[in-house]
Design an enzyme around this catalytic site. Structure first.
Site, PDB file in Angstrom:
ATOM      1  N   HIS A   1       0.815  -1.215   0.000  1.00  0.00           N
ATOM      2  CA  HIS A   1       0.000   0.000   0.000  1.00  0.00           C
ATOM      3  C   HIS A   1       0.852   1.270   0.000  1.00  0.00           C
ATOM      4  CE1 HIS A   1      -3.714  -2.216   0.383  1.00  0.00           C
ATOM      5  NE2 HIS A   1      -3.272  -2.835   1.463  1.00  0.00           N
TER       6      HIS A   1
ATOM      7  N   ASP B   1       4.104  -0.808  -4.479  1.00  0.00           N
ATOM      8  CA  ASP B   1       3.005  -1.401  -5.239  1.00  0.00           C
ATOM      9  C   ASP B   1       3.287  -1.328  -6.737  1.00  0.00           C
ATOM     10  OD1 ASP B   1       1.705  -1.938  -2.919  1.00  0.00           O
ATOM     11  OD2 ASP B   1       0.050  -0.538  -3.211  1.00  0.00           O
TER      12      ASP B   1
END
Length: 430
Positions: free
Chosen positions: A105, A110
């Protein structure tokens, strides 16, 4: 980026970022040119790409910068290349492919995980074909120019296709008008309807709304008033059929099928067990319901006979048609059988306005009362106010739109109760 607001605890819990971490971060306006230069001319690759693209586009728009890009969604790519996987969210892909991701996150980590996923995807033999299909550029219809497509907004609203002699061909709605219109022409070789539209369309109009709900109402109104050639379902929805509940002399609840014209007064909602677009649909529903809940086709108005119903002879009906079953027991099954199909009671004490706001600064109020659409109020970025008044009475499509809105939290709208005085002012156009 410093958002100039306090971070909610759930964001800190998910990302590990705190409000203190952002105090010395730059504002978007300070880095927008650098970000734009990185993105310009590039394909935006992301998991749920439209979500990320929307944030970027709206932030650039707030700073009077137009940003548009091709997008590749790795969720769609994963579904196309790895259909055997049960889930295609980022956590599932990280686990399945053992993708490196140190801080889940966080933007860079990511993004790196997506890069590693793309390396796995490239090994599939069908990778190039799938990429071509997912990013297929819309073909420009013969009577339109690329400019006609390029000027379409990437906002919520309604689009209208016109053919020769300005004949309305098709009316649709979307959260992203441009994306939806382009999808029509990207698929013109896979659908006969899309191919006909591509060959016949000579002009496109669009009408921007503040949100998805306003687009749904506007689409329904325009289809009913303009009767476009290819919107057959909504175009033919004025004549409908009601299922109404009655009680016979023996205390058993019965059903009648009664014609209804969209816009007429509906009457007592508690006695309406369903509303259908044709007598055929209503009969199919009643036969299925009779079988599923051991109800009597004779009492449901499906048989006219002086003897027991056919279902009783087959063992489906316990004999209510001949008073062999207590009416209380039968009526309880009737209530259960029609719980899902019967019309909902209006859940408010009076009229309401449903407020939607667009990222571009447009505010719209849709005014409704007792499931009936009364009109709308639109306030643009400069504060200019425009009202439309369309008291149509009860309409099935309006009812379904409102019922879905009340059940679904995806609509970015809020409800404002209206007093009778305010409603009266609105109705007179003040």
């Amino acid at each position: 980026i410093n958002p100039h607001t306090h971070l909610p605890p759930e964001i800190t819990r998910i990302t590990g970022i705190t409000t203190e971490d952002l105090l010395d971060a730059p504002e978007f306006s300070e880095v927008k040119e650098k970000i734009y230069n990185l993105l310009e001319g590039a394909v935006l690759v992301a998991h749920n790409a439209r979500f990320d693209y929307g944030f970027l586009k709206h932030e650039f728009a707030r700073h009077e910068t137009k940003y548009s890009a091709k997008q590749l969604c790795t969720v769609r790519l994963s579904r196309a290349l790895f259909p055997e996987l049960q889930r295609h969210n980022l956590d599932a892909l990280i686990t399945h492919f053992n993708l490196p991701c140190e801080k889940r996150h966080r933007a860079l980590d990511d993004a790196k995980a997506m890069y590693y996923f793309m390396q796995h995807a490239e090994k599939k033999p069908e990778y190039d074909d799938v990429i071509t299909r997912l990013m297929k550029k819309a073909s420009v219809p013969v009577h339109l120019s690329e400019t006609d497509l390029e000027i379409l907004p990437e906002s919520a609203g309604v689009y209208l296709f016109f053919g020769e002699s300005d004949l309305p061909l098709y009316i649709g709605k979307s959260k992203n008008i441009k994306d939806r219109v382009l999808s029509h022409f990207a698929d013109d070789m896979h659908s006969k309807t899309e191919m006909k539209l591509s060959q016949q369309v000579q002009r496109i109009e669009h009408r921007v709304t503040a949100g998805e709900l306003g687009a749904l109402f506007l689409e329904s109104q325009l289809i009913k008033s303009m009767l476009p050639l290819y919107n057959k379902r909504l175009r033919n929805s004025r004549k409908m059929l009601l299922l109404k509940r009655h009680t016979n002399e023996h205390g058993y609840e019965t059903v009648t099928r009664e014609p209804f014209i969209s816009g007429d007064a509906l009457g007592e909602i508690r006695d309406i067990l369903g509303i259908f677009r044709s007598d055929k649909d209503a009969k199919e529903f009643l036969y299925m319901t009779a079988k599923d809940y051991s109800l009597c086709p004779k009492l449901l108005g499906l048989e006219k006979t002086s003897t027991a119903c056919f279902y009783h002879r087959l063992g489906y009906c316990p004999g209510a048609c001949e008073q062999k079953e207590p009416s209380v027991r039968y009526n309880m099954r009737m209530t259960t059988a029609f719980t899902a199909s019967k019309l909902m009671h209006w859940p408010f004490t009076g009229p309401i306005a449903i407020e939607e706001k667009s990222p571009e600064g447009i505010t719209e109020y849709t005014v409704v009362d007792n499931w009936c659409y009364l009109g709308s109020i639109r306030i643009d970025q400069e504060g200019n106010r425009d009202e439309s008044h369309t008291p149509l009475g009860f309409d099935l499509d309006t009812y379904k739109i409102l019922r879905s809105f009340l059940k679904n939290s995806r609509y970015n709208a809020k409800i404002v109760p209206l007093s009778k005085d305010i409603l009266s002012e609105f109705a007179t156009g003040l």
